[in-house]
Each structure stands twice: as C-alpha cells, then as structure tokens.
Write an enzyme that holds these catalytic residues in place. Structure first.
Site, mmCIF file in Angstrom:
data_model
loop_
_atom_site.group_PDB
_atom_site.id
_atom_site.type_symbol
_atom_site.label_atom_id
_atom_site.label_comp_id
_atom_site.label_asym_id
_atom_site.label_seq_id
_atom_site.Cartn_x
_atom_site.Cartn_y
_atom_site.Cartn_z
ATOM 1 C CD GLU A 1 -3.005 -1.043 0.418
ATOM 2 O OE1 GLU A 1 -3.104 -0.053 -0.323
ATOM 3 O OE2 GLU A 1 -3.832 -1.978 0.416
ATOM 4 C CB CYS B 1 -2.229 6.450 2.225
ATOM 5 S SG CYS B 1 -3.488 5.544 3.129
HETATM 6 P P1 NDP Z 1 8.382 5.171 4.417
HETATM 7 O O1 NDP Z 1 8.254 4.427 3.168
HETATM 8 O O2 NDP Z 1 9.553 6.043 4.610
HETATM 9 O O3 NDP Z 1 8.405 4.188 5.673
HETATM 10 C C1 NDP Z 1 7.427 3.202 5.872
HETATM 11 C C2 NDP Z 1 8.010 2.092 6.728
HETATM 12 O O4 NDP Z 1 9.035 1.397 5.999
HETATM 13 C C3 NDP Z 1 8.687 2.591 7.992
HETATM 14 O O5 NDP Z 1 8.450 1.683 9.044
HETATM 15 C C4 NDP Z 1 10.141 2.591 7.585
HETATM 16 O O6 NDP Z 1 11.024 2.563 8.658
HETATM 17 C C5 NDP Z 1 10.220 1.330 6.775
HETATM 18 N N1 NDP Z 1 11.371 1.234 5.884
HETATM 19 C C6 NDP Z 1 12.216 2.210 5.487
HETATM 20 N N2 NDP Z 1 13.151 1.710 4.633
HETATM 21 C C7 NDP Z 1 12.875 0.396 4.483
HETATM 22 C C8 NDP Z 1 13.466 -0.659 3.727
HETATM 23 N N3 NDP Z 1 14.506 -0.451 2.923
HETATM 24 N N4 NDP Z 1 12.921 -1.880 3.803
HETATM 25 C C9 NDP Z 1 11.839 -2.109 4.587
HETATM 26 N N5 NDP Z 1 11.247 -1.157 5.338
HETATM 27 C C10 NDP Z 1 11.754 0.081 5.286
HETATM 28 O O7 NDP Z 1 7.029 5.958 4.593
HETATM 29 P P2 NDP Z 1 6.624 6.991 5.739
HETATM 30 O O8 NDP Z 1 6.667 6.363 7.063
HETATM 31 O O9 NDP Z 1 7.420 8.219 5.555
HETATM 32 O O10 NDP Z 1 5.086 7.242 5.415
HETATM 33 C C11 NDP Z 1 4.665 8.229 4.563
HETATM 34 C C12 NDP Z 1 4.465 7.694 3.164
HETATM 35 O O11 NDP Z 1 3.714 6.488 3.167
HETATM 36 C C13 NDP Z 1 3.706 8.641 2.283
HETATM 37 O O12 NDP Z 1 4.331 8.733 1.033
HETATM 38 C C14 NDP Z 1 2.331 8.020 2.121
HETATM 39 O O13 NDP Z 1 1.704 8.298 0.921
HETATM 40 C C15 NDP Z 1 2.602 6.567 2.273
HETATM 41 N N6 NDP Z 1 1.470 5.911 2.890
HETATM 42 C C16 NDP Z 1 0.685 5.078 2.158
HETATM 43 C C17 NDP Z 1 -0.421 4.490 2.661
HETATM 44 C C18 NDP Z 1 -1.253 3.556 1.859
HETATM 45 O O14 NDP Z 1 -2.094 2.843 2.390
HETATM 46 N N7 NDP Z 1 -1.091 3.474 0.568
HETATM 47 C C19 NDP Z 1 -0.834 4.744 4.058
HETATM 48 C C20 NDP Z 1 0.052 5.591 4.751
HETATM 49 C C21 NDP Z 1 1.151 6.156 4.186
HETATM 50 P P3 NDP Z 1 11.531 3.926 9.335
HETATM 51 O O15 NDP Z 1 10.522 4.993 9.117
HETATM 52 O O16 NDP Z 1 11.643 3.558 10.743
HETATM 53 O O17 NDP Z 1 12.827 4.253 8.674
#
Ligand code: NDP
Length: 468
Positions: free
Chosen positions: A242, A276
């Site tokens: 997602e 999102c």
């Molecule tokens: P990120 O993609 O930065 O992070 C999401 C999660 O992935 C965090 O727990 C993060 O850890 C983790 N992560 C980071 N790098 C990796 C990796 N290489 N492998 C696996 N996991 C990893 O998103 P954000 O937290 O900044 O959220 C905002 C974004 O998410 C926006 O762009 C939004 O549109 C999207 N979003 C989409 C939704 C949907 O349902 N489609 C819902 C909510 C948000 P850490 O942050 O601890 O580094």
C-alpha cells in the site's frame, strides 16, 4: 484499567534508545527502546517456532482471541489514544486519536468474524475441487507514522486470523504507538505470536530478506516499496504494498457547494492531511469554482488546530520536521508561480511544534508541484476546469492511483465518471472512508494487493487446491 502512565512505562526505557518528542510542543515524552538487525532474526525465529501451535488452534479459537484482543484495546483505549496523540500529534477528538483506537477494535472484531474464504470451485458429479487458504508462516508487518496503530491492525489482524504469526516493524517516528498497541494485544495473545521490533528502516530491510518470512505487508512510500520489491526477489517473498497516492477529486457543475464543503474538507484534511488516501488535488468545474472555494474557506477557517490533548482541537501538527518541510516547499512553489492562497500558507516558524495551518490554494496551474507531488499535509490545491474530459485526463495523468472521488448531485453520472478514473477506489460524494469489509488497494505505483474483507484474508494465506 490501563493508565497512560502505566502504558508509557511499559513501552519506554531508562537505558539507550530513541528520544521521543511531542511534535506539538517539542517536549520529551520518553525514550523508546530500539533493537538491532540481529534481534529481527531472533524475533522471526521465535515467531516461526510459535506458528504451528497458533495455526493448530483453528479459526474459531483464533477469532475468539481476536475478539478478546479487541476487548483489551477498548479497555485501554484512553491510554492508547493519549500515547498516540502525544507522539503522532493528532488530536484526541475529531477523526483522530480516539477514532483510530476505536477503528483498531472494530477491525479486530470484523476480521475475527469474516467467514473463512474456502471455496468449492468444481462440483459437477465427476470432479470435486476446493480452494483452501492455508497459513503462510511468519508475516512481516511494516508500518508508517501517519496512522501507526490502525495500519498495524490492518496488517496484523488478518495475518493472525489466518494462522500466521507476525513480526511488526513500526516507523521510527511512532515507536511508542506501535509498541503500546502490541503491548496491549499481547495481554491476550500467546507468547511470540506477535513480536514488535522497534527501530529504523534497516530493521524493515532485515525483515524483508529473512528467509523465514513468507509475506511482507507494507504500507509506506512508493520509494521504499520499490526497494522492498527488489529485496524480496531473492526469497520470492509475497508482498502486499500500500504505497503513496495523490488522490484527485472531480467536482461536477451540478453540486451544492455548501452542502459538500464539510465532506470535501475532511476528505482532504483528515489527520491534518497526513493520510495515504486523502484528497490531495481538487478539480472543480468553472460554474461552481468560486462557490466551492468560498464554502471550503468557511469550513477550513473554522477548524481548530493545536495541541492534541486539548479537547477542542481537530487538527494537529505535522508529525515531523521532514514532512513540515515538504508541505512548506510545495506551498512556497505554488505561491511563487502566482497561485492564489485563499487560506493559510504562512506558518508561524518560531514555535516549537511542527504546525502548518490549513491551507487552500486556488487558480493554480495543473502542472504545479503542489498538484503533481504528494504533499501529505494540510495544503489543498484547487484547480479550475471547464471540460470534464480534461479533468479526467489530469486526474489520470500521474503514475499513482490509490483513491479518487467524484462529486455530483447525479449518482449515475458520477458513476460513469468513476469508471473512467484510474484508482483502486473511487468514492462518490465523499473521500477516503474505509470499511473493514470493503477491499482497499491501489493501482499503478500506489501498489498492489488488497486489504480488508475476504480478499484481505486471502492475501495473508497461501492458496491450496484439494482436488478429489
Ligand atoms: P516510508 O516508506 O519512509 O516508511 C514506511 C516504513 O518502511 C517505515 O516503518 C520505515 O522505517 C520502513 N522502511 C524504510 N526503509 C525500508 C526498507 N529499505 N525496507 C523495509 N522497510 C523500510 O514511509 P513513511 O513512514 O514516511 O510514510 C509516509 C508515506 O507512506 C507517504 O508517502 C504516504 O503516501 C505513504 N502511505 C501510504 C499508505 C497507503 O495505504 N497506501 C498509508 C500511509 C502512508 P523507518 O521509518 O523507521 O525508517
């Protein structure tokens, strides 16, 4: 009854970890424990060891435990909401912290009660075949910081229901919210069925490449989603992604602007825009453009923003400085282009909190950065159109497609327009509402796979045909 103080004590440490600051005040909340990548391997091994017994309980028993987990969430709801409000910034009231905790309980219950998706596919007197959905094993659940409890439940509830065990990786920005939720659920669940691994993105990466993890449920940015696709190739790990969206809303000329203004507002500004599937670009027909702008200014201007624990507020700060900078940059780009700021757009920069005022920007070029990039905050661009085909082409012109909405007094007309929009969900006369029985997922670079309902259960299971 769990209190805020006792729950906070259970999820913080006196030792090393990550300092957690209130995004509304800059005050220290506590220190969240963090673990290293070796601990991810240990957690996965423990979850793998616990999985056969969990699967052997059967659906009825697991569903009963999910209901008890929902009871536990409800019994701790104020403590959970306060941790969420202080750490994430979202107010207690409005569609925010209490709403999010309530949704966690509701999703647990509906997931527990959703019928098992087993299906007889052929029964013609000669052949008999059934399609079963078996547990995968260990599911990795990786969540963002915007709805840190609700999105975690969306991932872990169906995974547990289907007989998997779960290792959950909360966002580094909302570790306490993730840990607090798991703490409450684990007052009911057997040991090692659900394990949280707090820390930064490298832990998520370790989870994705662990050969004992059979499925990754990921919600977050498209950029991280692409990294996960690459990293998961080695083990052919299953994925539900997602990812980000930049949802369009199209307002047809037959609407009553005042009647739709509040729904439009919440479609865009729910969770202070950090959602999102929020409405992120609004295309309004010339005939009603000025009236819709005016009605939106009236609604948005009356919504109190401030510290989440103040019961009066319904909008809060942005969760982190990084997201504040994104919104600020995009609004400044819109201003520099000559777009007209109807409301907001001028944050108080000296305060400790990451507050960005509710902002409405009119007469903006459809190619402006505030329109084509995801703002993920409280700033809505309103684009004027006169030809519906142009508006649909603009709505479909980006490489993402999570949600969209059509606004019209004529439902049939709106449904015709909906059929032409490239998005996983098209709402009519509302935007962003989700329901635990209605499948939810994106198209294009907003990801793949469905969550919720029977489709959501299938996504955290492996299909097996029993033929004969
Ligand atoms: P990120 O993609 O930065 O992070 C999401 C999660 O992935 C965090 O727990 C993060 O850890 C983790 N992560 C980071 N790098 C990796 C990796 N290489 N492998 C696996 N996991 C990893 O998103 P954000 O937290 O900044 O959220 C905002 C974004 O998410 C926006 O762009 C939004 O549109 C999207 N979003 C989409 C939704 C949907 O349902 N489609 C819902 C909510 C948000 P850490 O942050 O601890 O580094």
């Amino acid at each position: 009854m769990t209190t805020y103080e006792s729950l906070l004590a259970a999820v913080t440490t006196d030792g090393d970890g990550r300092e957690v600051l209130d995004p509304a005040t800059g005050e220290r909340i506590g220190t969240a424990p963090v673990v290293d990548t070796a601990a991810v391997g240990d957690a996965v091994a423990r979850a793998a060891a616990a999985q056969p017994a969990w699967a052997a309980l059967g659906h009825a028993e697991r569903s009963a435990l999910l209901h008890r987990a929902a009871d536990a969430v409800e019994a701790s709801s104020e403590a959970l909401a306060e941790i969420l409000s202080r750490e994430q910034g979202k107010p207690l009231n409005g569609p925010n912290a209490r709403f999010e905790v309530g949704a966690c309980a509701a999703w647990l219950r509906v997931t527990a009660d959703t019928p098992t998706p087993t299906q007889v596919v052929v029964d013609d007197g000669t052949d008999f075949a059934e399609l079963h959905y078996r547990p995968i094993g260990v599911v990795g659940a990786i969540t963002p910081w915007n709805w840190p409890m609700m999105i975690a439940i969306w991932q872990l509830a169906p995974a547990l229901r289907m007989g998997n065990t779960v290792v959950a990786k909360p966002s580094q920005y909302t570790l306490l919210s993730g840990l607090a939720l798991v703490e409450v659920l684990n007052t009911v669940l057997p040991a090692d069925v659900l394990i949280a691994v707090p820390g930064s993105g490298e832990l998520g990466a370790a989870l994705v490449t662990d050969p004992a993890v059979g499925k990754i449920m990921f919600t977050g940015s498209t950029a991280t989603g692409k990294k996960i696709i690459e990293a998961s190739a080695g083990n052919v790990t299953r994925l539900t992604l997602e990812l980000g969206g930049n949802d369009a809303g199209i307002v047809l000329p037959d609407v009553d602007p005042k009647a739709i203004a509040e729904q439009l507002f919440w479609g865009a500004f729910i969770n202070t825009g950090q959602t999102c599937a929020a409405l992120k670009r609004l295309y309004v027909h010339d005939d009603v453009y000025d009236a819709v702008c005016e009605a939106l200014v009236d609604v948005a201007g009356a919504m109190p923003m401030g510290v989440g624990l103040d019961e009066a507020n319904v909008l809060g700060p942005l969760q982190n400085a990084m997201q504040f900078d994104v919104v600020d940059r995009l609004v400044e780009a819109a201003k520099a282009s000559g777009a007209r700021v109807l409301l907001g757009g001028d944050p108080e920069r000296t305060q400790p909190g990451h507050f960005y005022p509710a902002t409405l920007v009119a007469d903006i070029d459809p190619a402006n950065a505030l329109v084509v990039e995801e703002q993920f905050g409280p700033a809505l661009p309103i684009i004027r159109y006169s030809d519906l085909d142009d508006a649909i082409a603009l709505a479909n012109g980006l490489d993402v497609g999570l949600g969209a909405s059509v606004w019209s007094a004529d439902r049939d007309r709106a449904r015709e327009v909906a059929a032409r929009i490239q998005a996983g969900t098209v709402w009519i006369n509302s935007h962003g509402g989700v329901h635990p029985m209605i499948p939810f997922g994106g198209v294009k670079q907003s990801g793949y796979g469905l969550e919720f309902g029977a489709e959501g259960l299938k996504a955290v299971a492996v299909p097996q045909v029993v033929n004969g």
